[in-house]
Write a protein that holds these residues in place. Structure first.
Motif, PDB file in Angstrom:
ATOM      1  N   UNK A 169       1.474  -1.285  31.969  1.00 15.66           N
ATOM      2  CA  UNK A 169       2.292  -0.997  30.785  1.00 15.66           C
ATOM      3  C   UNK A 169       3.323  -2.093  30.513  1.00 15.66           C
ATOM      4  N   UNK A 170       3.692  -2.186  29.257  1.00 13.29           N
ATOM      5  CA  UNK A 170       4.795  -3.054  28.841  1.00 13.29           C
ATOM      6  C   UNK A 170       5.965  -2.161  28.436  1.00 13.29           C
ATOM      7  N   UNK A 171       7.168  -2.613  28.741  1.00 11.32           N
ATOM      8  CA  UNK A 171       8.368  -1.816  28.498  1.00 11.32           C
ATOM      9  C   UNK A 171       9.300  -2.553  27.543  1.00 11.32           C
ATOM     10  N   UNK A 172       9.883  -1.784  26.621  1.00  8.31           N
ATOM     11  CA  UNK A 172      10.862  -2.327  25.690  1.00  8.31           C
ATOM     12  C   UNK A 172      11.975  -1.309  25.496  1.00  8.31           C
ATOM     13  N   UNK A 196       4.463  -8.337  19.868  1.00  8.23           N
ATOM     14  CA  UNK A 196       3.792  -8.183  21.156  1.00  8.23           C
ATOM     15  C   UNK A 196       2.680  -9.217  21.248  1.00  8.23           C
ATOM     16  N   UNK A 197       2.600  -9.898  22.380  1.00  7.09           N
ATOM     17  CA  UNK A 197       1.507 -10.837  22.638  1.00  7.09           C
ATOM     18  C   UNK A 197       0.562 -10.229  23.660  1.00  7.09           C
ATOM     19  N   UNK A 198      -0.721 -10.231  23.324  1.00  7.90           N
ATOM     20  CA  UNK A 198      -1.745  -9.797  24.271  1.00  7.90           C
ATOM     21  C   UNK A 198      -2.398 -11.053  24.824  1.00  7.90           C
ATOM     22  N   UNK A 199      -2.395 -11.177  26.129  1.00  6.73           N
ATOM     23  CA  UNK A 199      -2.887 -12.387  26.797  1.00  6.73           C
ATOM     24  C   UNK A 199      -4.125 -12.062  27.621  1.00  6.73           C
ATOM     25  N   UNK A 200      -5.185 -12.850  27.427  1.00  2.00           N
ATOM     26  CA  UNK A 200      -6.404 -12.751  28.238  1.00  2.00           C
ATOM     27  C   UNK A 200      -6.536 -14.047  29.032  1.00  2.00           C
ATOM     28  N   UNK A 237       0.195  -7.353  28.427  1.00  2.00           N
ATOM     29  CA  UNK A 237       0.967  -7.033  27.232  1.00  2.00           C
ATOM     30  C   UNK A 237       2.358  -7.640  27.420  1.00  2.00           C
ATOM     31  N   UNK A 238       2.747  -8.555  26.552  1.00  2.02           N
ATOM     32  CA  UNK A 238       3.989  -9.301  26.739  1.00  2.02           C
ATOM     33  C   UNK A 238       4.871  -9.135  25.501  1.00  2.02           C
ATOM     34  N   UNK A 239       5.906  -8.293  25.557  1.00  5.50           N
ATOM     35  CA  UNK A 239       6.833  -8.196  24.421  1.00  5.50           C
ATOM     36  C   UNK A 239       7.574  -9.519  24.230  1.00  5.50           C
ATOM     37  N   UNK A 240       7.657  -9.960  22.994  1.00  2.00           N
ATOM     38  CA  UNK A 240       8.370 -11.212  22.725  1.00  2.00           C
ATOM     39  C   UNK A 240       9.873 -11.032  22.915  1.00  2.00           C
ATOM     40  N   UNK A 241      10.353  -9.873  22.572  1.00  2.00           N
ATOM     41  CA  UNK A 241      11.772  -9.542  22.751  1.00  2.00           C
ATOM     42  C   UNK A 241      11.807  -8.145  23.362  1.00  2.00           C
ATOM     43  N   UNK A 242      12.199  -8.062  24.610  1.00  2.91           N
ATOM     44  CA  UNK A 242      12.190  -6.758  25.284  1.00  2.91           C
ATOM     45  C   UNK A 242      13.343  -5.863  24.848  1.00  2.91           C
TER      46      UNK A 242
END
Length: 773
Positions: free
Chosen positions: A604-607, A494-498, A479-484
């Motif tokens: 987890x992803x944090x913002x 949010x980008x989900x990467x596989x 889970x990669x927030x584009x802007x944290x």
């Protein structure tokens, strides 16, 4: 649905891979994205309790989004799914076409569209003709072309055209070498006349594409075992058994699995293990009990084990229980007959049972083999020879008796030919002993064939068999927030990467290696901690496969529904956001979710949604930006202005649980009123949406009402959404708009709000009639 997958009312965010787009720090949502997210908002806020009025409202917003941007794939997907739910085939087909047209890489949508088109053709021949023309005229390429050629291969199977099947499969794998369906089909169409190494190679490739396919793993292991390589076969059989247990917890594996492993263990010289496994089957469900007992009895006699008497007694009980064979499964009837042929000879009963089994299952090779043996013990040798001969090349038990019978008839060359033609050589066990006792020389395996099979096994990517043990080792889900650190008014992208970290392809789908579904839960800490469990269900199902080393991504906004409500309500408060995810989830008994056997819990992803900067400099910049010619810059500024104004209004009413700095409310209100009179229809649209978090005075209501007369349909639509807050006082106006507005989408939004009002207040108004569509 494009694929069967978990759903939660309308609280869904469906598939779409989108290339990353650069957004400025001060930009908000585009207008089509705003409409899409407003539809998602309603779906999330009413999940599980939506009415027809809600569905119409959501459909209308989605139609508005695709009118502004026909390439808004996410909106088309939601409209497609709503059309399927309402059994509207014409609309479903239309939106599939739009998805395919706007995203050529979306093979799942293309497959659904192709299937719908083929179903319109009445016969197999017409479908093949249509598909051939489509491939020639459409210019479809890559994985989509592979799907079309695969459909052609499947239709050619129905027409029993092996040449066409092979040609189509060659084209599938040329366009998409990892296509799991093509690999599986190529393996399935190879019959017994094809050399064993070629069949094993096809099976290994199919298994590499879907190592959870228990049937393929078992068949590959069987071919290797029958080629005289029990040690190598054990790996595939044990894998099949382990996957079956993991995928079907609490379900007893088929006894044939365990019994084959017992025979395999014996062939590898592990007598104790063979006894233990065969005993487990013998003591288990009745389906394979007789077969296991016959093998156990042989083991006991061969190795002078003390279990013989108990096994024989139980076998006799099992045999005696089969009084009326029609009431028993064919397999148990056949093995009871086999018991009376080989353990406690009872010629007439053996023949009667065998004839019953063959009558009920004439193509069952075990039943026919047993019939041959039963005929022989009844001295009907000619009939036994005729029955056994078609089976002998693939069945050592049939071959050994046939060779003995031919020798008895004085046909030594024929007897030797039977043994020479045997393609499955028993390397240990009861049938191997029968060959030795009869003095029949077992044929030696072909050294060239054995070398070929060993080469195939050496090149096989065995790590695919370990995927279910540690999915995260091979598939990295992030889970990669584009802007944290987004600011108020900015969307939370949010980008989900596989990422496939393995050396084998990862097939995606409910019946494949992983089901590419993601459940997101969100925790927000502000004035207090709030939990939003299982808030979003995302489906990353655009592609069918992730090749080794490649990555697939999904980019979407997550500040929708209750998250957006919370963020808009507290612009001056820091929001600490934690996003948790479960990939490939399955439901639990308490209405929650957990990872499936091949799923995983994601890191987890944090913002931090930053508080607004309440400084004179920032407020001046905000007011200036709100009139920007760039719609998304103006949209973001208007959103923050409205959030600050709404927060100030609630502070004045003592409705906040936290302290805020005072800001000048009137300049903010003036700027919103000015935006409602902007020459830019798009800025008016975003201003009207921003007003949803503001308490409206008479001046703001007046400015909003003027927007009902605007020439642009979307301005009028958004004004209706604001003015509905007047409740019953707005009903008469809504009824008029539902009948007379020049735009169908505006009429439908008005009608949906009227219907919702009628649901909540059934005595105050009647629903408006249908609008023109």
């Amino acid at each position: 649905m494009l694929w069967c997958r978990p759903c939660q009312g309308l609280a869904i965010v469906t598939f779409l891979w989108v290339l990353p787009t650069a957004y400025g720090e001060a930009e908000g949502r585009s207008t089509p994205r705003l409409l899409l997210d407003l539809a998602r908002d309603r779906g999330l806020l009413i999940a599980g309790r939506q009415s027809p009025a809600d569905v119409l409202y959501i459909q209308s917003l989605l139609r508005a989004a695709v009118r502004l941007d026909p390439r808004q794939t996410e909106a088309h997907v939601l409209l497609y799914e709503l059309a399927v739910l309402s059994d509207d085939g014409e609309q479903a087909r239309y939106h599939l076409e739009q998805i395919v047209r706007s995203d050529s890489r979306n093979t799942t949508a293309y497959a659904a569209w192709l299937n719908a088109a083929l179903q319109e053709q009445q016969t197999t021949e017409k479908r093949i003709d249509w598909l051939t023309r489509h491939l020639a005229e459409s210019g479809v390429a890559g994985p989509s072309a592979a799907i079309a050629h695969l459909a052609l291969a499947e239709l050619s199977v129905q027409r029993v055209d092996p040449t066409a099947v092979r040609l189509a499969l060659d084209r599938v794998l040329g366009a998409d070498p990892y296509n799991p369906d093509a690999r599986w089909l190529r393996f399935q169409i190879l019959d017994q006349t094809v050399p064993v190494p070629i069949r094993i190679q096809a099976g290994l490739q199919a298994l590499e594409a879907n190592p959870l396919d228990v049937g393929t793993a078992w068949t590959v292991g069987s071919m290797i075992h029958d080629s005289g390589m029990p040690q190598e076969a054990a790996m595939f059989w044990e894998h099949a058994l382990e996957v079956h247990r993991r995928m079907n917890p609490g379900e007893t594996p088929p006894g044939s699995f365990e019994l084959a492993l017992a025979r395999n263990a014996y062939a590898r010289g592990r007598v104790d293990e063979a006894v233990r496994q065969a005993t487990a089957v013998f003591e288990g469900p009745p389906a394979a009990r007789l077969e296991a007992g016959v093998f156990l009895q042989w083991l006991a006699r061969k190795h002078r084990l003390t279990i013989t008497e108990g096994v024989l007694d139980e076998l006799e009980k099992q045999s005696a229980a089969v009084r009326d064979p029609d009431e028993w499964p064919v397999a148990q009837v056949a093995w009871t007959a086999w018991y009376h042929c080989t353990v406690r000879t009872a010629p007439q009963r053996a023949l009667s049972l065998a004839q019953n089994a063959v009558a009920r299952a004439p193509d069952d090779p075990i039943a026919r083999r047993v019939l041959g043996w039963a005929l022989a013990v009844n001295s009907r040798y000619a009939e036994a020879i005729e029955t056994l001969r078609p089976l002998a090349a693939r069945d050592p038990a049939a071959a050994v008796l046939l060779a003995q019978l031919l020798r008895r008839e004085g046909d030594e060359p024929g007897s030797a030919a039977v043994v020479d033609a045997l393609t499955v050589v028993p390397n240990a066990g009861p049938i191997h002993d029968l060959f030795l006792q009869a003095g029949l020389p077992l044929p030696e395996g072909d050294p060239a064939e054995i070398r070929s099979i060993r080469g195939l096994l050496n090149s096989f990517e065995r790590s695919c068999l370990n995927f279910h043990e540690a999915p995260a080792r091979f598939l990295e889900v992030e889970l990669i927030p584009e802007n944290r650190s987004p600011s108020p008014g900015q969307p939370w992208w949010l980008t989900i990467s596989l990422k496939n970290k393995g050396r084998f392809p990862i097939a995606l789908g409910p019946e494949r290696l992983v089901n590419p579904t993601l459940v997101l839960s969100v925790e927000v800490e502000a004035d207090r901690k709030r939990q939003f469990p299982n808030l979003l269900i995302l489906h990353l199902d655009q592609a069918r496969t992730i090749p080794p080393g490649e990555t697939r991504t999904l980019r979407t906004t997550i500040d929708v529904g209750p998250l957006r409500q919370l963020s808009r309500a507290m612009p001056q408060h820091l929001l600490r956001v934690v996003v948790n995810g479960i990939f490939d989830p399955v439901p639990t008994s308490d209405d929650g979710w957990e990872p499936s056997a091949t799923g995983q819990t994601i890191r987890p992803a944090y913002m931090n949604r930053l508080p607004t900067q309440v400084t004179s400099q920032h407020l001046r910049a905000l007011l200036a930006s709100s009139g920007s010619d760039a719609p998304r810059v103006g949209a973001r500024a208007l959103e923050e202005i409205a959030e600050l104004l709404g927060e100030q209004q609630r502070a004045a009413l003592d409705r906040l649980s936290y302290e805020v700095q005072t800001v000048p409310a009137e300049p903010l209100a003036q700027r919103l009123r000015a935006a409602l009179e902007s020459r830019s229809w798009e800025l008016r649209v975003h201003a009207l949406e921003a007003l949803q978090v503001v308490g409206l005075d008479e001046q703001m209501f007046a400015a909003t009402e003027k927007c009902l007369e605007h020439e642009h349909w979307l301005v009028r639509l958004m004004a209706i959404r604001v003015l509905q807050r007047q409740g019953s006082a707005f009903i008469a106006h809504l009824e008029e708009l539902a009948r007379t507005d020049s735009d169908a989408i505006v009429r439908d939004v008005a009608r949906s709000i009227l219907q919702k009002h009628q649901e909540l207040h059934p005595t105050t108004t009647a629903p408006a009639g249908d609008s023109e569509r």
